[in-house]
Every structure is written in structure tokens, then in C-alpha cells.
Design an enzyme around this catalytic site. Structure first.
Site, PDB file in Angstrom:
ATOM      1  N   GLU A 190      73.326  33.966  22.484  1.00  0.00           N
ATOM      2  CA  GLU A 190      74.387  33.591  21.539  1.00  0.00           C
ATOM      3  C   GLU A 190      74.213  32.111  21.264  1.00  0.00           C
ATOM      4  O   GLU A 190      74.456  31.284  22.149  1.00  0.00           O
ATOM      5  CB  GLU A 190      75.764  33.842  22.158  1.00  0.00           C
ATOM      6  CG  GLU A 190      76.072  35.287  22.465  1.00  0.00           C
ATOM      7  CD  GLU A 190      76.160  36.147  21.232  1.00  0.00           C
ATOM      8  OE1 GLU A 190      76.406  35.616  20.132  1.00  0.00           O
ATOM      9  OE2 GLU A 190      75.954  37.356  21.360  1.00  0.00           O
TER      10      GLU A 190
ATOM     11  N   GLU B 208      73.360  21.984  12.667  1.00  0.00           N
ATOM     12  CA  GLU B 208      74.638  22.141  13.366  1.00  0.00           C
ATOM     13  C   GLU B 208      75.101  20.779  13.885  1.00  0.00           C
ATOM     14  O   GLU B 208      74.332  20.069  14.527  1.00  0.00           O
ATOM     15  CB  GLU B 208      74.475  23.108  14.543  1.00  0.00           C
ATOM     16  CG  GLU B 208      75.792  23.391  15.240  1.00  0.00           C
ATOM     17  CD  GLU B 208      75.655  24.267  16.476  1.00  0.00           C
ATOM     18  OE1 GLU B 208      74.773  24.010  17.302  1.00  0.00           O
ATOM     19  OE2 GLU B 208      76.469  25.205  16.610  1.00  0.00           O
TER      20      GLU B 208
ATOM     21  N   CYS C  80      81.580  27.501  18.208  1.00  0.00           N
ATOM     22  CA  CYS C  80      80.392  27.967  17.471  1.00  0.00           C
ATOM     23  C   CYS C  80      80.808  28.650  16.167  1.00  0.00           C
ATOM     24  O   CYS C  80      80.022  28.742  15.234  1.00  0.00           O
ATOM     25  CB  CYS C  80      79.585  28.912  18.340  1.00  0.00           C
ATOM     26  SG  CYS C  80      80.576  30.262  18.988  1.00  0.00           S
TER      27      CYS C  80
ATOM     28  N   LYS D 264      75.810  30.442  36.030  1.00  0.00           N
ATOM     29  CA  LYS D 264      75.834  28.970  35.997  1.00  0.00           C
ATOM     30  C   LYS D 264      76.691  28.499  34.814  1.00  0.00           C
ATOM     31  O   LYS D 264      76.361  28.786  33.667  1.00  0.00           O
ATOM     32  CB  LYS D 264      74.419  28.417  35.837  1.00  0.00           C
ATOM     33  CG  LYS D 264      74.372  26.906  36.097  1.00  0.00           C
ATOM     34  CD  LYS D 264      73.070  26.276  35.688  1.00  0.00           C
ATOM     35  CE  LYS D 264      73.073  25.800  34.264  1.00  0.00           C
ATOM     36  NZ  LYS D 264      74.120  24.810  33.939  1.00  0.00           N
TER      37      LYS D 264
HETATM   38  P1  NAD Z   1      73.049  23.917  25.851  1.00  0.00           P
HETATM   39  O1  NAD Z   1      72.044  24.845  25.285  1.00  0.00           O
HETATM   40  O2  NAD Z   1      72.677  22.503  26.033  1.00  0.00           O
HETATM   41  O3  NAD Z   1      73.517  24.403  27.305  1.00  0.00           O
HETATM   42  C1  NAD Z   1      74.067  25.686  27.514  1.00  0.00           C
HETATM   43  C2  NAD Z   1      73.825  26.089  28.961  1.00  0.00           C
HETATM   44  O4  NAD Z   1      72.436  26.274  29.165  1.00  0.00           O
HETATM   45  C3  NAD Z   1      74.268  25.049  29.989  1.00  0.00           C
HETATM   46  O5  NAD Z   1      74.811  25.725  31.099  1.00  0.00           O
HETATM   47  C4  NAD Z   1      72.967  24.368  30.358  1.00  0.00           C
HETATM   48  O6  NAD Z   1      72.961  23.790  31.637  1.00  0.00           O
HETATM   49  C5  NAD Z   1      72.000  25.535  30.293  1.00  0.00           C
HETATM   50  N1  NAD Z   1      70.592  25.186  30.075  1.00  0.00           N
HETATM   51  C6  NAD Z   1      70.092  24.103  29.435  1.00  0.00           C
HETATM   52  N2  NAD Z   1      68.741  24.154  29.451  1.00  0.00           N
HETATM   53  C7  NAD Z   1      68.388  25.287  30.096  1.00  0.00           C
HETATM   54  C8  NAD Z   1      67.148  25.897  30.410  1.00  0.00           C
HETATM   55  N3  NAD Z   1      65.990  25.347  30.072  1.00  0.00           N
HETATM   56  N4  NAD Z   1      67.157  27.079  31.072  1.00  0.00           N
HETATM   57  C9  NAD Z   1      68.317  27.667  31.410  1.00  0.00           C
HETATM   58  N5  NAD Z   1      69.523  27.123  31.146  1.00  0.00           N
HETATM   59  C10 NAD Z   1      69.566  25.956  30.491  1.00  0.00           C
HETATM   60  O7  NAD Z   1      74.341  24.086  24.949  1.00  0.00           O
HETATM   61  P2  NAD Z   1      75.702  23.272  25.041  1.00  0.00           P
HETATM   62  O8  NAD Z   1      75.464  21.899  24.488  1.00  0.00           O
HETATM   63  O9  NAD Z   1      76.296  23.431  26.387  1.00  0.00           O
HETATM   64  O10 NAD Z   1      76.636  24.107  24.045  1.00  0.00           O
HETATM   65  C11 NAD Z   1      76.723  23.879  22.683  1.00  0.00           C
HETATM   66  C12 NAD Z   1      75.931  24.918  21.919  1.00  0.00           C
HETATM   67  O11 NAD Z   1      76.354  26.220  22.257  1.00  0.00           O
HETATM   68  C13 NAD Z   1      76.138  24.815  20.408  1.00  0.00           C
HETATM   69  O12 NAD Z   1      74.893  24.927  19.771  1.00  0.00           O
HETATM   70  C14 NAD Z   1      77.002  26.017  20.082  1.00  0.00           C
HETATM   71  O13 NAD Z   1      76.888  26.495  18.769  1.00  0.00           O
HETATM   72  C15 NAD Z   1      76.514  27.002  21.074  1.00  0.00           C
HETATM   73  N6  NAD Z   1      77.501  28.053  21.276  1.00  0.00           N
HETATM   74  C16 NAD Z   1      77.250  29.297  20.772  1.00  0.00           C
HETATM   75  C17 NAD Z   1      78.193  30.309  20.922  1.00  0.00           C
HETATM   76  C18 NAD Z   1      77.957  31.698  20.393  1.00  0.00           C
HETATM   77  O14 NAD Z   1      78.664  32.588  20.804  1.00  0.00           O
HETATM   78  N7  NAD Z   1      76.999  31.903  19.525  1.00  0.00           N
HETATM   79  C19 NAD Z   1      79.397  30.035  21.584  1.00  0.00           C
HETATM   80  C20 NAD Z   1      79.618  28.751  22.065  1.00  0.00           C
HETATM   81  C21 NAD Z   1      78.663  27.760  21.919  1.00  0.00           C
END
Ligand code: NAD
Length: 481
Positions: free
Chosen positions: A248, A384, A282, A173
Site C-alpha cells: 500500500e 507526492e 495517503c 514493525k
Molecule cells: P516509509 O516507506 O519511509 O516507511 C514505512 C515503513 O517501512 C516504516 O516502518 C519504515 O521503517 C519501513 N522501512 C523503510 N525502509 C524499509 C526497508 N528497506 N525494508 C523494510 N521496511 C522498511 O514511509 P513513511 O514515510 O513512514 O510513510 C509515508 C508514506 O506512506 C507515504 O508515501 C504515504 O502515501 C504512504 N502511505 C500509504 C498508505 C496506503 O494505504 N496506500 C497509507 C498510509 C501511508
């Protein structure tokens, strides 16, 4: 209006509910396509298709799987321009960045793991004159891959490629904020003739589609990249099922600059590590720690460059910073600037929304923002922000720098600028971060372990780490006759 479709069992399908979500172009603020609002029923269909495909896919010899992955890699390169324009339209990042980084790297992910699957080997342990142990590394079955919006196709493929390379079938997804290139990937996968059900792509939001993947009994492992609070929720959901999980998560990365650094290199890289992709990586360094001997000089040079940054239409080649991904996210970042001001921070540049003239007048733009005068413990330096906002923190000694850098619940990446090689080793060993870059930033070798400690995650991606995550080790002990 263009409609994105789910890709299940090799077919393009409407969501069972018939409902769609709006997909915004963040540069114009307009809805330009519709995303399936999938739920458990779509995920059930996708898991079933993946289960049906598993016996045949996992039984292929490595070279055959490798060949499919290589074809996907080449398919991505042949559609580079279309994918790059779509990524920029969906995410707001400059087109030159999608063209030079996001899409080429997505292709490299498949190429890298196409090679990895032909090179991966497991251990054997001999007990002299008694027995031989060898370890089988077998695929897990159906695995779930969930990715965020900041590097949409890049991070999506970073998970899918090793999962497929090791013989698993996948239900994936993408973020509902940036689903377009995942949809285009499903078209590439269909074109190259990947067997139906090997890769299934379900679109929708976290609570609807994401949670249904994570909690599905027949999904054996979850590889997730996203926010820390979502990661916590997923960790709780998978714990009773004893699923393998790789998380991650977020970061609050320090960029530590010593008096003895190569000033120009450190400055050039700090501009990138602060504002590349609108600060929505990130790995961006959001806390810039500067030794007092060069503090003022470095601050002034950074602010001067930040003020000259061209913010605007991401389709134009001269644009350095495009739009933030959504209006909600822009408002969240602007709110953080207000919090910084309340905490006594001095906003040296930026801090406000930009309204470019022309087609982007309603887009979600903001200026690169540099703030000084805050204590290392305040909210701004602990939470963050994930936007084009950095704080400057002066320090005197190596010990001070270490203490400030490590004083964080996050532990993803740290960057160090110094010409003292002993200090580089000393500091690298004591910094509590999963990745340390010395005199560089975002220099990536796909073989290296990638991930964070503390609230930045659990497990590592990349190279053999990813191949190990997506396989179950089984030890076989054979006694000599
Ligand atoms: P998010 O956690 O809101 O969403 C990430 C994904 O998870 C989306 O596809 C979303 O639909 C899904 N999701 C949301 N709730 C869920 C649930 N309850 N169960 C399963 N899936 C669910 O994050 P975002 O706003 O899309 O991305 C930004 C964040 O990602 C920042 O905190 C950033 O630091 C982090 N990030 C980390 C890395 C890394 O490698 N450590 C890389 C890129 C981004």
C-alpha cells in the site's frame, strides 16, 4: 527518559545491540523517549518465537481466535485516552482526532476481523456426476507487517488483525518515527494473555529491522504500507523468495469538483481531504480539479477557510491542524512549496512554517497551503508531497477532468463531486484509481477492497481481500467413487 522495548515471545526485551534511537515529540521538537534500534538478531528471535507459537495458534478453532481478537479490541477501548494522548504526542496530530478516529478505528480493526474469522468461508466447485472440488484456505505461517507513521496504530492494527484472524503468527514493525502506541499495544496484548509468540513487535528503522523481516527465509508473506520507493525496494527483496506481498503505497489523488456539485458539501469535505491530519493521509486529495463555472468562487471560499484554520498545540480542543511528523518531513514539504513557486505557481495562502507561542514554539508546524497556476504535468502536480499543500487546477469538460486526473503515475483514490448520477457512474468507471468516492471522502466500510493501482501499490487490503491475502488456497478434487 521513557524506554520503549521490543515484545518478543511474550516478553519485553532490550534490543540485542543495546542501542536506542531518539523519539521526538513533533509539537515541541524535543526527544521524549527512546526506541530500540533493533537489527537482524532481534528479528531472528522474533521469527523463532512466532514459529514456535504457530502450531498451537493455527490449530485453534475460529471462535477461540476470535475471542482473543475481541479482547484486544476491548483492551484498546479501555485504554483509549492513554493511547490517544500517546498518539498525539508521538505524531503531532490533534488530540481530538486521535480520540475520535485513530484509536477507535484501531479497536474496530480487531473487532471487525474477530467477526470475520467466524464468517470466512471458501468455495466449492462441483463437476456434476464426476467430482467435487473444495478449496481450503490455510494460514501461511509467520508473516511480517510493516507500517508507516501517518496513522500509526490505525494502520498497524489494520494488518495485524487479519493476519492473526487467519491463524498466522506475526512479526510486526511500526514506524520508527511513531512507535509509542505499538508499544502500548504490546502491553495490552500481554494483559489479555495472548499466547506468547503469536504477536511479536520489533522496533527500529527500515534498513535495520524492516529489511531483516522482509528478507527472512521463514517469513512467508509481507504486508507493507509506506512510500513507493520503499515498496519498490521491498518488492525486489521478496521476489527471489516468491513471498506473498501486499504493498500500500503513495498517492497523488485528484478531487474533481463539477459546477453542479453541492457547493457547501464539496467545500467542507475538500477542507478535510486537503488538510486533515496535516495533509498526511495517503487518501488526501492533493490535486483539486475545479470546473471553470465555479473555479473562482470555490478557490476564494477554500482559501478563506484555509486562512482561518487554527494551527498549533495539538492537545488543545480548538486546534484544527497540529504538527507535521518530523523536522525532516516539514523541510521536505516546505521545499516542495519552493519548487512550486519556481514552476510558476501562485501561493494563495500558507507556504510557511508557523512558530506557535508557548510550549510548542520549537514544533514542526506549517500553515495550510493552496497553490494555483501550475500545469498538470509539473513536478508539484506529479510528485507526492504528503503535507498540507494542495494545488488548484481548472478544467472545462468531463474529458478534460478525466485526462488530468489519470495523468499520474499514482492511482490510489479519486473523489468526485457532482449531482449528475450518470456522470458519476461514467467517470467512476474510467478513473484509474483503486478507490473512487462520489460526493464524500474517506467514508469507509471495512469490508470493501482497499488499495491502489499503478505506483500506489499491489494487492488490496480490507474484508475478504485481507483474509485471502493471509491464507494459502489449496484445491482438493475428489472423484466420485
Ligand atoms: P516509509 O516507506 O519511509 O516507511 C514505512 C515503513 O517501512 C516504516 O516502518 C519504515 O521503517 C519501513 N522501512 C523503510 N525502509 C524499509 C526497508 N528497506 N525494508 C523494510 N521496511 C522498511 O514511509 P513513511 O514515510 O513512514 O510513510 C509515508 C508514506 O506512506 C507515504 O508515501 C504515504 O502515501 C504512504 N502511505 C500509504 C498508505 C496506503 O494505504 N496506500 C497509507 C498510509 C501511508
Amino acid at each position: 527518559m521513557k524506554k520503549i522495548l521490543n515484545f518478543i515471545g511474550g516478553d519485553f526485551r532490550e534490543p540485542v545491540s543495546g542501542n536506542y534511537l531518539d523519539n521526538f515529540n513533533p509539537s515541541t521538537g524535543e526527544v521524549y523517549s527512546l526506541i530500540p534500534d533493533s537489527d537482524k538478531r532481534d528479528v531472528d528471535l522474533a521469527v523463532k518465537a512466532a514459529q514456535d507459537a504457530f502450531p498451537e495458534w493455527s490449530a485453534l478453532v475460529n471462535e477461540e481466535r476470535s475471542s482473543f481478537l475481541r479482547q484486544i479490541s476491548e483492551g484498546i477501548l479501555s485504554s483509549l485516552e492513554d493511547l490517544a494522548v500517546s498518539e498525539t504526542t508521538d505524531n503531532g496530530k490533534p488530540l481530538w482526532l486521535s480520540r475520535s478516529v485513530d484509536i477507535p478505528r484501531s479497536s474496530s480493526n480487531f473487532r471487525f476481523f474477530a467477526d470475520a474469522t467466524t464468517q470466512f468461508a471458501s468455495e466449492s466447485h462441483e463437476m456434476r456426476d464426476t467430482a467435487i472440488n473444495y478449496t481450503l484456505r490455510q494460514p501461511l505461517g509467520v508473516v511480517g507487517c510493516i507500517s508507516p507513521w501517518n496513522l500509526p496504530l490505525y494502520l498497524f492494527t489494520w494488518k495485524i488483525a487479519p493476519a492473526l484472524a487467519t491463524g498466522n503468527t506475526v512479526v510486526a514493525k511500526p514506524s520508527e518515527v511513531t512507535p509509542m502506541t505499538a508499544y502500548l499495544l504490546s502491553k495490552i496484548v500481554k494483559e489479555i494473555g495472548l499466547p506468547p509468540g503469536v504477536l511479536n513487535i520489533v522496533h527500529g528503522n527500515g534498513p535495520g529491522a524492516g529489511e531483516a523481516i522482509v528478507t527472512h527465509d521463514d517469513v512467508k508473506a509481507v504486508s507493507f504500507t509506506g512510500g513507493t520507493s520503499t515498496g519498490q525496494r521491498i518488492a525486489k527483496a521478496v521476489a527471489p523468495h516468491f513471498k506473498k506481498v501486499s504493498l500500500e503505497l503513495g498517492g497523488k489523488n485528484p478531487n474533481i469538483i463539477f459546477n453542479d456539485c453541492n457547493f457547501n458539501e464539496a467545500l467542507k469535505s475538500t477542507m478535510k481531504s486537503s488538510f486533515a491530519n496535516q495533509g498526511q493521509i495517503c487518501l488526501c486529495g492533493s490535486r483539486v480539479l475545479i470546473q471553470t463555472g465555479i473555479y473562482e468562487q470555490f478557490r476564494d471560499a477554500l482559501v478563506e477557510r484555509a486562512e482561518k484554520t487554527r494551527v498549533g498545540d495539538p492537545m488543545l480542543p480548538e486546534t484544527s491542524m497540529g504538527a507535521l511528523v518530523s523536522e525532516d518531513h516539514l523541510n521536505k514539504v516546505l521545499e516542495h512549496v519552493k519548487i512550486a513557486e519556481k514552476e510558476g505557481g501562485n501561493v494563495l495562502c500558507g507556504g510557511d512554517r508557523v512558530k506557535p507561542a508557548g510550549r510548542c514554539k520549537n514544533g514542526f508546524f506549517m500553515r495550510p497551503t493552496v497553490i494555483e497556476g501550475l500545469s498538470p504535468e509539473c513536478r508539484t502536480n506529479q510528485e507526492e508531497i504528503f503535507g498540507p499543500v494542495v494545488t488548484l487546477i481548472p478544467f472545462e469538460t468531463e474529458e478534460d477532468a478525466l485526462q488530468i486526473a489519470n495523468e499520474s503515475n499514482y492511482g490510489l483514490a479519486a473523489t468526485l463531486w457532482t449531482s449528475d448520477v450518470s456522470r458519476a457512474h461514467r467517470m467512476s468507471s474510467r478513473l484509474q484509481f483503486g478507490i473512487v468516492w462520489v460526493n464524500c471522502w474517506l467514508l469507509r466500510d471495512l469490508r470493501t477492497p482497499f488499495g491502489g493501482m499503478k505506483n500506489s501499490g499491489l494487492g488490496r487490503e480490507g474484508g475478504w481481500e485481507a483474509m485471502r491475502f493471509f491464507t494459502e488456497p489449496k484445491n482438493v478434487c475428489i472423484k466420485w467413487g
